[in-house]
Structures are given as structure tokens and as C-alpha cells.
Enzyme design. Structure first.
Site, PDB file in Angstrom:
ATOM      1  N   LYS A 159       0.913  -1.073  -0.052  1.00 54.89           N
ATOM      2  CA  LYS A 159      -0.194  -0.040  -0.074  1.00 54.89           C
ATOM      3  C   LYS A 159       1.088   1.355   0.029  1.00 54.89           C
ATOM      4  O   LYS A 159       2.099   1.262   0.254  1.00 54.89           O
ATOM      5  CB  LYS A 159      -0.947   0.204   1.343  1.00 54.89           C
ATOM      6  CG  LYS A 159      -0.241   0.137   2.553  1.00 54.89           C
ATOM      7  CD  LYS A 159      -1.243   0.068   3.631  1.00 54.89           C
ATOM      8  CE  LYS A 159      -0.483   0.042   5.175  1.00 54.89           C
ATOM      9  NZ  LYS A 159      -1.200   0.186   6.297  1.00 54.89           N
ATOM     10  N   ARG A 197      -9.823   1.019  15.757  1.00 54.43           N
ATOM     11  CA  ARG A 197      -9.895   1.773  14.379  1.00 54.43           C
ATOM     12  C   ARG A 197     -10.929   1.182  13.667  1.00 54.43           C
ATOM     13  O   ARG A 197     -12.116   1.693  13.604  1.00 54.43           O
ATOM     14  CB  ARG A 197      -8.646   1.795  13.935  1.00 54.43           C
ATOM     15  CG  ARG A 197      -8.055   2.423  12.880  1.00 54.43           C
ATOM     16  CD  ARG A 197      -6.744   2.654  12.380  1.00 54.43           C
ATOM     17  NE  ARG A 197      -6.217   1.598  12.129  1.00 54.43           N
ATOM     18  CZ  ARG A 197      -4.959   0.983  11.572  1.00 54.43           C
ATOM     19  NH1 ARG A 197      -4.203   2.141  11.362  1.00 54.43           N
ATOM     20  NH2 ARG A 197      -4.587  -0.092  10.985  1.00 54.43           N
ATOM     21  N   TYR A 245      14.318  31.685   2.508  1.00 52.81           N
ATOM     22  CA  TYR A 245      13.265  32.600   2.948  1.00 52.81           C
ATOM     23  C   TYR A 245      13.091  32.879   4.161  1.00 52.81           C
ATOM     24  O   TYR A 245      13.728  32.291   4.978  1.00 52.81           O
ATOM     25  CB  TYR A 245      11.856  31.495   2.595  1.00 52.81           C
ATOM     26  CG  TYR A 245      11.648  31.417   1.097  1.00 52.81           C
ATOM     27  CD1 TYR A 245      11.372  32.618   0.154  1.00 52.81           C
ATOM     28  CD2 TYR A 245      11.600  30.173   0.521  1.00 52.81           C
ATOM     29  CE1 TYR A 245      11.069  32.448  -0.996  1.00 52.81           C
ATOM     30  CE2 TYR A 245      11.218  29.912  -0.948  1.00 52.81           C
ATOM     31  CZ  TYR A 245      10.951  31.123  -1.571  1.00 52.81           C
ATOM     32  OH  TYR A 245      10.545  30.831  -2.953  1.00 52.81           O
ATOM     33  N   MET A 292      10.461  24.695  -1.303  1.00 49.43           N
ATOM     34  CA  MET A 292       9.509  23.633  -2.203  1.00 49.43           C
ATOM     35  C   MET A 292      10.542  22.747  -3.127  1.00 49.43           C
ATOM     36  O   MET A 292      10.266  21.418  -3.029  1.00 49.43           O
ATOM     37  CB  MET A 292       8.709  24.220  -2.811  1.00 49.43           C
ATOM     38  CG  MET A 292       7.581  23.139  -3.667  1.00 49.43           C
ATOM     39  SD  MET A 292       6.435  24.218  -4.788  1.00 49.43           S
ATOM     40  CE  MET A 292       5.332  24.914  -3.631  1.00 49.43           C
TER      41      MET A 292
END
Length: 831
Positions: A498, A598, A726, A775
């Protein structure tokens, strides 16, 4: 002269002293030895050895091989369905299949009267072997071990390659525990020995390093001459202690002491090293196009071998400068136009081609398989015979399209029956094609280095930025086998793929797991399972979080949903009514909540659940499972035992009330290790297979699978008092060398690591992150580090722990891996 293969079956029976069951096909011939049923190429002349290991038993694959045309088997027991076997099937009954394999190879070796070089040591075995091959094939026919075939199984397969035309053989031998070298010596029977060095590698089964030296020296008990460096004290002391030199000769080299080859000086420039020596009272020097110490040591060992073989010093010096890097692994990466590339563009011979084609065969994500192949150089085999073998191999491995490059392939074009195109040179190929000529295909690029196939790889690969996630498939399989070895006999294994296989890739990982016979795969959502089905994954897949809109797709693609509530059960029942499956049953997996709070049915809901399932004959319960809350934590073991008790009680109730059998599973990676009494019928292997240990007890057993790397895009000096990044959060207190690395939070680098909280590594030196993580990039402090633009930057790898990186980011390895962006190129390696 070597006895020529094929051997008659009668010869093999006599060599092995085997009991032959079946006389009707007694005059058959044997050319090929097979240990892995997935690597079958020539059924009619193949002898299959049904090896039994801790993880598998070759006897299980006999029926499937018979269906594929194999008729000759070495076994320790007859199959249960013996009476159903074809009349021409031969079974050679022996006490030990591995011993029989080694005995047959040893017999084959005895008929060869040329020099045989046997190589062992902790490091450098494969490089020395490959370089000797490069240096010696110029003027003689040489057979060598494929890749790293140096084990109890690999060595006999290597020796079996000897053919009449070979003039010299080079085999490596590796061991991991006492008692393993003597059988290898009996098989290889080296006349020249090379002991590269000694170190801690594979030392866990030896009491001390001296014991390991003594065991390795057993390879050389009957050599004529042993080559080694006297500067390694453990090796020198071991040889003296063994008294080997009373019965064999030595050829030594040293930087410190008197030796046959005395190293006077080593001078390094930017791209090459010059080794100045004294040999037979004469000064002599040679250069190699490498500057690392390991390559220098390996090259000196090679020089000693050539001197011993009476190659002239000027010829050795000339050949040494032609040495090329040894490609130790296959590389799989994303290609243009939905293609997958397998890059093996550094060497080409029939045996490495067979290995590469096996890897190509595993790739089921595309309908077509293409091979771009260069001429095979210096094989020592008649050209027509060689390419007849190549053509047959490609046909048997399911190659659909072949592109041949080189004059020999052009001459032998008629032997290839698939779609084919030929070019005289790599330049001709590159001039004639466009990337649009390749669509949705698995492409193997396999060529001798002289053809420069790296240009083809660069043209066809998907362009991506320079941050890559490397996935070591050998280590993935090693971890899988480690967990398999912990299981009780008959326990199945389900592997989690997964979340893009924890960031490692989808079908690429699933292909490997399917190839290695895991019983189940598990995804989180149906679309992940659909993608795997479309990529050719056919083994069972469980879907852990089935969504309302996904049930039709799950039924269409034969995916098996987790059922954790009556609402989800109702959605499935509606889908069964809606989708026509010709009364085919739907397999489901029931989840019981044992304390995780859960997903899952509570135990008091189980009677109602059983009644409802019994009412629907089209639902088949495949398994019942639960999830442990803290399997890795000893402080919560009481609660874990409570969960196990609840689970067993729930399964017992369902077994009494359901009108069908089912498997039980509750353990994850940590649980497999810590709670062996709860393996039940199946276990679920998650992050452990990717090399991440859940507890300290597993760190030494697991091999790292993943390495996240980038490089230095730019370096600059930032003046004292200036800010970086930044928001000007970092101001340097002195003139500081800063490096820019093209990895940012969009790639998965956490912003929490900004402003010195995180560290990357350049040239194995820690470099703190400076300023905010951006980023697409970040900046690192290169103070006091020799670094240039283009140098590799390590985020984590086998030397720099993922666990430590996650701790610095105040999270867990799961989150780090699953956050790695899809735009980060995945590159898969297999040795």
C-alpha cells in the site's frame, strides 16, 4: 581436454551413484543444470536438482516442470503423483541434492587441464575476477563465474560452464560460516590462488577473524601458487600458522616488506593512479584509470596474476589502462512513453544475458518485451553456435522484439525469429530511431562497454530531476527471506504494498514479490490493486479500505475486500447483485477489533455477522484478522497478549458458526519476530521487508533497501552577516560556503529540518541544512568540507540511517517514505 557436454544420462547416474527410476528414456543427454524452475530455457536437455532449503523445497515444482517439458530430475524422494508422470520421466534418487550438484560439477572440473584461478577474500573478489577477465581475454578463451556466483550453489553452476574451447578459468568462492570452503575447493580445484584481503564482512558466524582466515585458506590447499599481500597481518599470520607454504609456492606483494612485487610508490592524479614497483630487481610501473584505494589493491592483485602467467610487463601496463568499471547490478528505471528500462550496458556475455533476461521476464507491466543487444565479444565460442544460443534464449524468455547492434549480429540475423532490426553501430542506431519508436514496452539494454550503450539508456529514460530514490531489490528479497525463515512450516506470508509500496514503487516491487512466491499482497485502496492487475500482477490482493464506489472494480479485477462493518458488507452484497460474475464467489477478509479501536467488528457482533455470511453462498471468507496496537513495544506486551486472546476467541466463535474454513492473521513485521506463537495461518509483512527495523533486535538482521540521494546544484560563498533562504531565518556568523541541493518539501524533505534541525551528507561528511527548506530545494553548510558542484548528497542510505533521519524530523520512517514525491525518480537495482 574437457569432456564435452552434453553428458549422457547414464554417465550422470554413474557420476552421482544415483538410483535411476525409469528406464525408457535412459539414453537422454544433459547439457543444462536447473535449480530455479523460473529460469528454464532448454527443457529436453535440462537436469533439475530439487534442492531443499529452509525457505523452499524444489520437489514442489516437479509437476509444473514436467508440464513444461522437463524429464530429468535429481531428487531425495519421489513425488506423490509418481504414477501419473509421463513414461519418459527420469528420477535420479540421491541422499542430498546439493551434494549431488557439487559432485557433478567437480567431475566436470576434473576433465579440464588448463589453469584455474580461485579467488577468495572479504572484499574485491568479483572486481578482481572481472578485471582478470578483461585483461586476459585479449589473447585467450576465458570462462569465469557469472556476476557473484560464489556460494555453495553458485560455484558448481559456474564450473559447469567450462567448455572445450576454454583455455583458462576464473572462479570466486565466498563463505558465510565454517565448513563451507572445503566443498568449494573440491569443485574449483584451483591451480592458482588469490587471497584479496580479510575484513568483517560475513563474519557473524565466525568466533574471531583468525578462524575466518583459516577457513578461507582451505581453498588453496592444493594450488601450485598462492598470490596475496603480506601487508594484511591476519592473512600473513594465518598463512604462516597453516604451514601452507610448506607444500605450495607463493607470489607476494607488499608496500612495506620484501616481496615478489614490491610497491615503491603510488601517485594519484585527478583520474588515474600510477603504481611504481620493483619486480625481479627491475623498476616497473603501470597506471590504472582509478584513484580509490580499493581499485589500486585489486589492480595489484591482477598484475601479480599476469606476472605469474608470464605476460610481459609492457603488455600488462598497456592493458591496465584499458580497465573499465565493473557493473555489479542491473538498473531498472522509468522510460519514455510508458516504457520500463533495464540497463545492463557495461558488459555482454551469454551467462549475464541469461540473468538479465530472467529479470526482464519478471516485468509484467507491459505486453511487449524488447531487447537492445550488442555483439557478444570474446566469448570463445564459434560465432554461429553462440548466436544460435542467444536466439534460443530470447525465444524461451518471451522476447517480442530484438534490436541487434554490431557486425556479428548482422551476420547472424537469420537466427532470430522474433521481430528484429539490426544496425552496424550504436551511432547508426541513434541516427535511425526516435523515442517515439518505443511505446509501452519493457526494454533490456544489454551491451559490451565498447558499444557505449549508456547513450541509448540516456536517450530512452524518462527525464527527471536529479534527486533519486534507489531501491535495492537484492536486499528486499533478502529481508523477505529472513522473515520467511522465522515462520513455522506452512505459514503464509502477506506483504504490504500500500501507499506506493511505502514510497518504493508499485508494480516494480509487486513484480519482485510475486516472482518470489509471496502468498498475498495488500493495498489500501482499490485503485492501487487495479493498477497492479493491469501491470500483470495475478497473485491474490487484499484491499484494506474498500470505498463505496470501488466495489464494482474490485469484483471486475478479482480483488478481495476487507470487511470491517455491516455497512461495508452491505455494499458488497449490493455489488454482487449488480455485477454478473457467473456465480463466482467473492473472497473477503473479516477484521475483528481486538483493541486498536480503529476498524473492525466487535466480538459481540460476530454471531450476527456469521449468520449473515451463511445466508450468502457467493461470499467466501478467505481470512479473519486483526491489528496489534503495539507489537514492537515490550511495555505493552500485556495488552498485546490480551489482544491475541480476544482474537483467538473471536476466530473460534466464527469457526464454529461459519460453514467455511478460513486463514487467521494478526502479526505485522515486529509481531512476526516477537510473538512466534501467534503466527497462526498467515502473517502480514510491512515495513520490515523494506529494511526498516521496528526494534533493536532486528537491526542486524535486515538489509537497507532504500537510499535517497541528490547532488550539489551550486556552491557559493555567503558573506558574514548575510541571510540564506526565505524569511531570512538564518544569518551566517562568518564567510560560509553554501551548497544548494535540488530536494525540497515537494519531494518529501520535511520543513521541520530547516535551520540546522536536519543534516544531509556530502562526501560522507555531515552538512547541516541552512535556512528554510524550500519547495524544490534546500541549502547546506559546506564549511570545512571539500565539495564541488555535482557531488552526491545523501539524505539517507545504508550508511546514514533512515531511523535517525526520521527522528530528526520528529516523525517515523513510515511517514518519511510515504511522503517521497512521485516526481523523485525511482531507480531499482538487482545484482
Amino acid at each position: 581436454m574437457v569432456l564435452s557436454k552434453p553428458y549422457s544420462l547414464t554417465q550422470v547416474v554413474n557420476i552421482l551413484n544415483a538410483r535411476l527410476y525409469q528406464e525408457k528414456n535412459k539414453e537422454a543427454f544433459i547439457s543444462h543444470l536447473l535449480l530455479d524452475s523460473r529460469q528454464l530455457t532448454n527443457p529436453s536437455e535440462t537436469l533439475f536438482f530439487a534442492l531443499k532449503t529452509k525457505k523452499n523445497d524444489g520437489h514442489h515444482y516437479i509437476s509444473a516442470l514436467v508440464e513444461q517439458g522437463v524429464r530429468h530430475f535429481v531428487v531425495t524422494r519421489f513425488p506423490d503423483n509418481l504414477s501419473e508422470m509421463p513414461d519418459d520421466t527420469n528420477f535420479l534418487l540421491v541422499q542430498d541434492c546439493l551434494a549431488a550438484l557439487q559432485k557433478l560439477a567437480a567431475f566436470h572440473r576434473k576433465s579440464f587441464d588448463g589453469p584455474v584461478i580461485g579467488i577468495t577474500g572479504s572484499n574485491g573478489k568479483t572486481i578482481v575476477k572481472e578485471w582478470l577477465h578483461q585483461l586476459l581475454t585479449v589473447d585467450r578463451s576465458v570462462v569465469r563465474s557469472p556476476k557473484s556466483y560464489n556460494s555453495q550453489i553458485g560455484v558448481p553452476l559456474s564450473v559447469w560452464q567450462i567448455e572445450p574451447e576454454h583455455q583458462l578459468a576464473i572462479f570466486e568462492a565466498g563463505i558465510s560460516e565454517p565448513g563451507e570452503m572445503s566443498p568449494l575447493q573440491h569443485i574449483i580445484q584451483p591451480t592458482i590462488g588469490v587471497f584479496t584481503n580479510i575484513g568483517p564482512a560475513h563474519g557473524e558466524n565466525f568466533i574471531r577473524i583468525q578462524q575466518k582466515v583459516g577457513e578461507k585458506l582451505k581453498l588453496f590447499t592444493k594450488v601450485e601458487t598462492l598470490i596475496y599481500c603480506t601487508d594484511h597481518p591476519e592473512v600473513q599470520e594465518g598463512i604462516i600458522r597453516s604451514q601452507l607454504l610448506h607444500s605450495i609456492k607463493s607470489f607476494t606483494w607488499s608496500r612495506k616488506n620484501e616481496a615478489n612485487l614490491r610497491i615503491i610508490d603510488i601517485q594519484k592524479t585527478a583520474h588515474q593512479s600510477t603504481i611504481k614497483t620493483e619486480y625481479q630487481a627491475q623498476s616497473w610501473e603501470f597506471s590504472i584509470p582509478f584513484i580509490d584505494d580499493a581499485s589500486i589493491e585489486n589492480a595489484i592483485h591482477c598484475a601479480c596474476v599476469l606476472l605469474l602467467l608470464n605476460v610481459k610487463t609492457e603488455m600488462i601496463a598497456h592493458r591496465m589502462m584499458t580497465l573499465t568499471p565493473v557493473a555489479m547490478r542491473l538498473e531498472l528505471k522509468e522510460g519514455m512513453n510508458n516504457c520500463t528500462l533495464i540497463n545492463d550496458s557495461y558488459n555482454s556475455d551469454i551467462h549475464s544475458l541469461s540473468i538479465a533476461l530472467d529479470f526482464l521476464k519478471q516485468q509484467n507491466q507491459h505486453q511487449t518485451k524488447t531487447v537492445i543487444l550488442s555483439d557478444i565479444l570474446e566469448s570463445g565460442t564459434n560465432e554461429a553456435d553462440l548466436y544460435e544460443q542467444v536466439a534460443l534464449l530470447m525465444e524461451l524468455k518471451g522476447v517480442h522484439k530484438m534490436i541487434g547492434i554490431g557486425p556479428a549480429l548482422m551476420r547472424q540475423a537469420g537466427k532470430f525469429k522474433m521481430e528484429k532490426t539490426f544496425y552496424a553501430s550504436t551511432d547508426d542506431f541513434l541516427a535511425a530511431i526516435t523515442t517515439g519508436d518505443f511505446q509501452s514496452s519493457s526494454i533490456l539494454i544489454k551491451g559490451a562497454r565498447v558499444f557505449g550503450f549508456e547513450r541509448i539508456s540516456q536517450l530512452l529514460q524518462q527525464k527527471a530531476h536529479e534527486t533519486i530514490l534507489e531501491i535495492n531489490l537484492n536486499n528486499l528479497v533478502s529481508n523477505l527471506n529472513h522473515y520467511k525463515s522465522l515462520l513455522h512450516e506452512g505459514v503464509k506470508i502477506m506483504v504490504m504494498v500500500k501507499a506506493f509500496s511505502y514510497g518504493s514503487g508499485g508494480y516494480e516491487i509487486a513484480n519482485v514479490l510475486q516472482f518470489h512466491h509471496v502468498d498475498y499482497l495488500t493495498v489500501a485502496y482499490a485503485d492501487e490493486g487495479v493498477e497492479l492487475r493491469k501491470a500483470g500482477i495475478h497473485i491474490p490482493i487484499m484491499v484494506m479500505s474498500p470505498e463505496e464506489h470501488s466495489f464494482d472494480a474490485m469484483l471486475h479485477y478479482n480483488l478481495e475486500p476487507e470487511i470491517f462493518s455491516f455497512r461495508v458488507l452491505g455494499l458488497l452484497e449490493d455489488a454482487i447483485k449488480r455485477v454478473d460474475r457467473s456465480r463466482q464467489k467473492v473472497k473477503v477478509h473479516l477484521k475483528i477489533d481486538t483493541g486498536m479501536r480503529r476498524l473492525g467488528f466487535s466480538t459481540d457482533e460476530l454471531p450476527q455477522l456469521a449468520d449473515r455470511l451463511n445466508e450468502n453462498p457467493l461470499i467466501q471468507v478467505q481470512s479473519v484478522f486483526s491489528h496489534l496496537s503495539a507489537s514492537e513495544s515490550a511495555e505493552h506486551d500485556t495488552f498485546t497478549q490480551h489482544q491475541l486472546t480476544i482474537f483467538e476467541q473471536g476466530c473460534q466463535l466464527l469457526r464454529q458458526q461459519l460453514e467455511m474454513p478460513f486463514d487467521r492473521h494478526i502479526l505485522n513485521s515486529a509481531g512476526i519476530v516477537r510473538f512466534p506463537q501467534a503466527h497462526f495461518d498467515m502473517v502480514r509483512l510491512g515495513i520490515g521487508v523494506y529494511g526498516v527495523a521496528s526494534g533493536g533486535w532486528e537491526h542486524e538482521k535486515l538489509l537497507p533497501v532504500l537510499a535517497l540521494k541528490s547532488n550539489l546544484s551550486q556552491t557559493r560563498i555567503v558573506k558574514k552577516g548575510e541571510s540564506v533562504g526565505y524569511n531570512r531565518r538564518t544569518r551566517v556568523e562568518k564567510d560560509t560556503k553554501i551548497g544548494v541541493v535540488p530536494i525540497g518539501y515537494a519531494d518529501g524533505l520535511p520543513r521541520l529540518l530547516s535551520n540546522g534541525q536536519g543534516t544531509l551528507f556530502v562526501n560522507n561528511q555531515p552538512t547541516p541544512i541552512v535556512g528554510d527548506v524550500c519547495m524544490d530545494m534546500c541549502m547546506v553548510d559546506l564549511t570545512n568540507i571539500h565539495a564541488e558542484e555535482g557531488d552526491t548528497v545523501i539524505v539517507f542510505d545504508d550508511q546514514h540511517s533512515l531511523n535517525a533521519f526520521a527522528t530528526a524530523a520528529q516523525t517515523i520512517p513510515y511517514e518519511i517514505l510515504t511522503r517521497i514525491s512521485r516526481r523523485v525518480k525511482r531507480v531499482y537495482y538487482q545484482e
